[in-house]
Design a protein around this motif. Structure first.
Motif, PDB file in Angstrom:
ATOM      1  N   LYS A   1      -0.757  11.369  -1.633  1.00 22.81           N
ATOM      2  CA  LYS A   1      -0.976  12.518  -0.948  1.00 22.81           C
ATOM      3  C   LYS A   1      -1.441  13.622  -1.932  1.00 22.81           C
ATOM      4  CE  LYS A   1       1.595  11.683   2.900  1.00 22.81           C
ATOM      5  NZ  LYS A   1       3.064  11.922   3.765  1.00 22.81           N
TER       6      LYS A   1
ATOM      7  N   VAL B   1       0.698  -1.197   0.036  1.00 24.34           N
ATOM      8  CA  VAL B   1       0.017  -0.086  -0.003  1.00 24.34           C
ATOM      9  C   VAL B   1       0.959   1.275  -0.056  1.00 24.34           C
ATOM     10  CG1 VAL B   1      -1.865   1.316   1.196  1.00 24.34           C
ATOM     11  CG2 VAL B   1      -1.729  -1.175   1.123  1.00 24.34           C
ATOM     12  N   GLN B   2       0.562   2.244  -0.885  1.00 24.24           N
ATOM     13  CA  GLN B   2       1.105   3.343  -0.904  1.00 24.24           C
ATOM     14  C   GLN B   2       0.426   4.658  -0.886  1.00 24.24           C
ATOM     15  OE1 GLN B   2       3.799   3.604  -4.272  1.00 24.24           O
ATOM     16  NE2 GLN B   2       4.876   5.672  -3.604  1.00 24.24           N
ATOM     17  N   ASN B   3       0.521   5.523   0.034  1.00 25.74           N
ATOM     18  CA  ASN B   3      -0.487   6.538   0.101  1.00 25.74           C
ATOM     19  C   ASN B   3      -0.165   7.390  -0.973  1.00 25.74           C
ATOM     20  OD1 ASN B   3      -2.050   5.454   2.146  1.00 25.74           O
ATOM     21  ND2 ASN B   3      -0.750   6.337   3.770  1.00 25.74           N
TER      22      ASN B   3
ATOM     23  N   LYS C   1      -8.756   2.581  -1.689  1.00 25.71           N
ATOM     24  CA  LYS C   1      -9.154   2.105  -0.694  1.00 25.71           C
ATOM     25  C   LYS C   1      -9.496   3.335   0.373  1.00 25.71           C
ATOM     26  CE  LYS C   1      -7.236  -2.123  -1.392  1.00 25.71           C
ATOM     27  NZ  LYS C   1      -7.660  -3.403  -1.159  1.00 25.71           N
TER      28      LYS C   1
END
Length: 126
Positions: free
Chosen positions: A106, A102-104, A125
């Protein structure tokens, strides 16, 4: 010196069978009728005894119980297999969720600049 009654008894006891002649019908292979067919009374009675009825009833009940027991065992085995399958599927899904990378993001503007191939792999997600 022999008594005529004794002579008569001896001749009747050791008497040879009378030889058969040729039947009038010509069917020499047929046997002579010893007992009439109408004298045979081999029909079963229509009424069965109470004991035999109860014996049959108990036997049927025991067979039914055994049959139900076997069916219940089969159902229980199938249910256990079904539950095991569901449990393993849930574990597999949970492991897959834990293994995800998982990589947010921004800055959503970066998503517009990415290539189409990468965008296909991206999932949102919450």
């Amino acid at each position: 010196m022999s008594n005529p009654i004794n002579l008569l008894r001896e001749t009747t006891c050791h008497q040879l069978p009378v030889p058969r002649g040729k039947p009038k019908s010509g069917r020499v292979w047929k046997r002579t009728q010893i007992v009439r067919a109408s004298s045979h009374n081999s029909t079963k009675s229509l009424h069965r005894s109470w004991d035999s009825k109860m014996k049959d009833k108990k036997e049927k009940e025991s067979i039914k119980l055994l049959q139900d027991e076997l069916i219940e065992g089969r159902k229980a085995r199938k249910q256990a297999i079904r539950e095991r399958r569901i449990k393993s599927r849930e574990q597999r899904e949970e492991k897959a969720r834990k293994a995800e990378i998982v990589q947010n993001v921004k800055n959503p503007a970066k998503l517009r600049r990415t290539k189409k191939k990468l965008l296909r792999k991206v999932q949102l997600k919450n």
